[in-house]
Design a protein around this motif. Sequence first.
Motif, short mmCIF file in Angstrom:
data_model
loop_
_atom_site.label_atom_id
_atom_site.label_comp_id
_atom_site.label_asym_id
_atom_site.label_seq_id
_atom_site.Cartn_x
_atom_site.Cartn_y
_atom_site.Cartn_z
N LYS A 1 0.75 -1.12 -0.12
CA LYS A 1 -0.04 -0.05 0.10
C LYS A 1 0.89 1.32 0.04
CE LYS A 1 -4.35 -1.73 1.30
NZ LYS A 1 -5.62 -1.37 1.60
N ILE A 2 1.85 1.35 0.82
CA ILE A 2 2.86 2.42 0.96
C ILE A 2 3.44 2.64 -0.38
CG2 ILE A 2 4.64 3.44 2.08
CD1 ILE A 2 3.43 1.81 4.62
N VAL A 3 3.97 1.45 -1.17
CA VAL A 3 4.68 1.95 -2.30
C VAL A 3 3.72 2.01 -3.23
CG1 VAL A 3 5.65 0.37 -4.25
CG2 VAL A 3 6.37 -0.22 -1.87
N ASP A 4 2.52 2.01 -3.27
CA ASP A 4 1.34 2.31 -4.15
C ASP A 4 1.42 3.74 -4.30
OD1 ASP A 4 1.01 -0.10 -5.38
OD2 ASP A 4 -0.85 -0.47 -4.27
N LYS A 5 1.20 4.30 -2.89
CA LYS A 5 1.03 5.70 -2.64
C LYS A 5 2.17 6.46 -2.99
CE LYS A 5 -0.68 8.22 1.30
NZ LYS A 5 -0.34 8.55 2.91
N LEU A 6 3.46 6.05 -2.77
CA LEU A 6 4.59 6.40 -3.27
C LEU A 6 4.62 6.71 -4.76
CD1 LEU A 6 7.56 4.79 -1.33
CD2 LEU A 6 6.66 7.20 -1.03
N ARG A 7 4.22 5.61 -5.42
CA ARG A 7 3.94 5.67 -6.89
C ARG A 7 3.16 6.93 -7.36
NH1 ARG A 7 2.25 0.75 -8.07
NH2 ARG A 7 4.02 -0.28 -7.70
N GLU B 1 15.01 4.99 5.84
CA GLU B 1 14.53 5.63 6.99
C GLU B 1 13.03 6.51 6.55
OE1 GLU B 1 16.66 8.82 9.64
OE2 GLU B 1 17.86 7.20 8.93
N GLU B 2 13.15 7.14 5.74
CA GLU B 2 12.07 7.94 5.25
C GLU B 2 10.66 7.10 4.87
OE1 GLU B 2 11.39 11.06 5.11
OE2 GLU B 2 9.68 11.12 4.11
N PHE B 3 11.16 5.94 4.37
CA PHE B 3 9.90 5.03 3.78
C PHE B 3 9.32 4.38 5.39
CE2 PHE B 3 8.46 0.63 3.44
CZ PHE B 3 7.51 0.79 2.28
N LEU B 4 10.04 4.10 6.26
CA LEU B 4 9.73 3.47 7.60
C LEU B 4 8.82 4.86 8.12
CD1 LEU B 4 12.57 1.23 9.01
CD2 LEU B 4 10.06 0.56 8.01
N LYS B 5 9.34 5.82 8.13
CA LYS B 5 8.72 7.10 8.71
C LYS B 5 7.24 7.22 8.18
CE LYS B 5 9.07 11.91 9.05
NZ LYS B 5 9.43 13.04 8.11
#
Length: 875
Positions: A91-97, A109-113
Amino acid sequence: MDLPKNFEPQSFENEIYSEWESKGYFRPEVDHDKTPFSIVIPPPNITGQLHMGHALNNTIQDIIIRHKRMQGYSTLWLPGTDHASIATEVKIVDKLREEGLDKETIGREEFLKRAYEWKATYGGKIVKQLRRLGSSCDWSREAFTMDERCSKAVREVFVNLYRKGLIYQGSRIINWCPHCETALSDAEVEYDEKAGFLWHIRYPYADGSGYLIIATTRPETLLGDTAVAVNPKDPRYTDKIGKMLKLPLTDREIPIVADDYVELDFGTGCVKITPAHDPNDFEVGLRHNLEVIRIMDDSGVINENGFAYVGLDRDEARKKIVEDLEKLGLMEKIEPYTHNVGECYRCKAVVEPIVSKQWFVKMDELARPAIKVVRDNKISFIPERFSKTYFNWMENIKDWCISRQLWWGHRIPAWYCPECGEVIVEKEDPTCCPKCGCKEIHQDEDVLDTWFSSALWPFSTLGYPDNTEDLNYFYPTNVLVTAYDIIFFWVARMIFSGLEHMGQIPFPEVLIHGIVRDAKGRKMSKSLGNGIDPLELIDKYGADALRFSLTTGVAPGSDIRFSEDKIEPSRNFLNKLWNASRFVLMNSEGKVLPKIGSFRYTPADKWILYKLNKVTREVNNYLKKYELGMANAALYDFIWSDFCDWYIELTKPALYSDNEKAKCETLAVLTYVLKQILKLMHPFTPFITERIWKECGEESTIMLAEYPAYSKKHNFVEDFNKFESIKEIIRSVRNLRAEMDVPVSKKLNLYVVTNDQRYVAKNASYVMKLANVEAVNFVASKADVTEKSVSIVASESEVYIPLGELVDVEKEMQRLSKELKVMEGEIKRSEGMLNNPGFVAKAPKQLIENEKAKLQANSEKKAKLLERIEELKNM
RNA sequence: GGAGGCAUAGCUCAGCUGGGAGAGCGCUUGCCUUACAAGCAAGAUGUCAUAGGUUCAAGUCCUAUUGUCUCCACCA
């Protein structure tokens, strides 16, 4: 009394829940004078929305936990959520995309944040939704698989298993999802039957002496072939073993090897061997010492080993390779072929088996005791048949691939020394290599399978590895409630983990329920759009109605077909309970009621008290066996049919009379039965019962009231049976009225011939009220009834009803003949049984006596019916 | 290939250790009866998939068959 005419759950559910929670009713004390009873929730994913499956699962748990709490146990229902490594990361990767970003650009680090932010925003949602359902979870103990406590447990367990040699790192063939770009465990792969092709390809001999034909479903893997295998016993190829083949589209030559793995009667008898991309081929490769050539990168694109196909996606490569083979005249034939294709359980991408270095849990040693405890009934599955599913999995279990090439999860606590190659696995983070002192050590990049942490759930949430009060008191938990689809993922792993790390089973019982399907029996899914949102149902009908409908007509372990029309009967039922309560409360207003048991009961009182007592015993028994559907039905029948349709009606003569004493006594019984009903119902429908309970003037919560238990005092079996005969008269009069088309408004006059005139006279008011009768007269025989009348033949009495010109002889004749026929059928059945020497010799005595009694009664009825028919003929 | 579930009223499903077939919805008829029309009363509706077997007795236990669903395995 302050209850609106209709049951409106929206007006009080939330308020009641808040009160329960704020007053701490869900929070148990560690009290050694009480017996603990604990359940851990199957933690929903933080990505999750409450769906019908959750609604069912948590309704069941809440019923169990509320029942136990009311029975006086120190009751813990421990809630929490699961970080759901893959699901959340996707889900987070999708949102990033969507933002035009990807993982690599923003860094770990930013990803985990962002992931934690996401968890903060959405992770609490499902927990709020569970509250709306009424779940009496102890939120003060709420856990999260990645919180400090659970993470500590994960670390402890990983290190311990590593030290015991039960966790190891190895290069093995694993399931790879090219979309999520991570390894998957076997359990995370779903197989789906797909229409495909079986391509028959010619592999020329290196010496130019013709060719062999191999068959494959995945022609693109040809690029990684390092042999062709034939069965050593296959006469077609015995002389070819050891010969070299020219691998098409490449510059490589590969040998023909002999291996038993090849079936003689499938395809052409020749199998291309791609050790890097097929689990079976990998094994063959090991046996024959074949080279392992990976031809795809982590995203499923052909890598530098792919000759002309480098850079092509695996699907494009397949297309191109097929084309090229055809051009070269190497395609023998193409057959349509359906076969199972493995897919990632999260993203549905086709899984690629690849050779990769991963972390594994060695399963043999862990599985053995876990099988034994179920075998020895230390842990039982309910229904029992699911233990077969469990054994099947556990007995064939392979090592568990636990590393995931993801960032969201428990990072693997292993450090590598670049100097000496040492692998460091410790409970505390190391700062340098203990072997060579090198300070440049770096941690493994991967995280653990989500299920690695959920496997520890029953003890990590209670404080493990610390020796906490909670852990001592509440572990092992008492029962685990879950659907059958996660027996492998979760239940099995909790069992071996509990045994390994706690030295004790995590729970003695596993209650398995089914899956909630749609009206057509299909799984509810987002893609089908056939899901029903439980929250909408709660808004519309209330949580109680939803809960009650989910336990209506269900048997343990079986799936439920659910559609909105299933909830309405439950809502109507609760409305019935609501109005029955209103009736009792309205009539009690301003009255001081005597204590129950301090006065003489009426026949109707004894009748309902007996029934109440009976249903109390049944409900407790059903709950003990987790037969929630049966308990539900018993309560439904009792409340609607016995309490509302009969008893409340039976109280009306007294309540509408001028006899204040009788009124108050009747109200005392009504109130008593109502309160018992509320308590019995509370685990199923917590809100409405609390609401009415308060309206009854109770100060304390119903949640902590004592659950009703069977009482010998109210075992009025004889009174009950006697009163049934009064009911029979009422029912018969009503029936006769309908069949003879007598207007409801017309009051009837009854002439009764009976051998217990005292009893019938005592209960005449009931008959008058419930059957709309003007007078009940007693006569010695039918001869005393001079008017033209119709008659009823009941078990203890005959009733004559003068109807004058309303009597339709023809109709009456038909009615009596019908009854006679039924009676004759019954008599025939009884006689058949009693005339059977086998039955009389072998059947239980009680049963024979009952049958004789029935025959006797029915014969008498028959005789009376015949008499009446004769009389009618002469009219 | 292996394992398991299910088959009962028009529909959705209960039916525990064998002993007179049940519920809800739907249907028919009559009712605004001072708790409830989200209701009341009275009804109709079943070769309990098929064929055998065990038993005094089978919807219930056993075997086989048919249909149907699911899980596991993964023969290219």
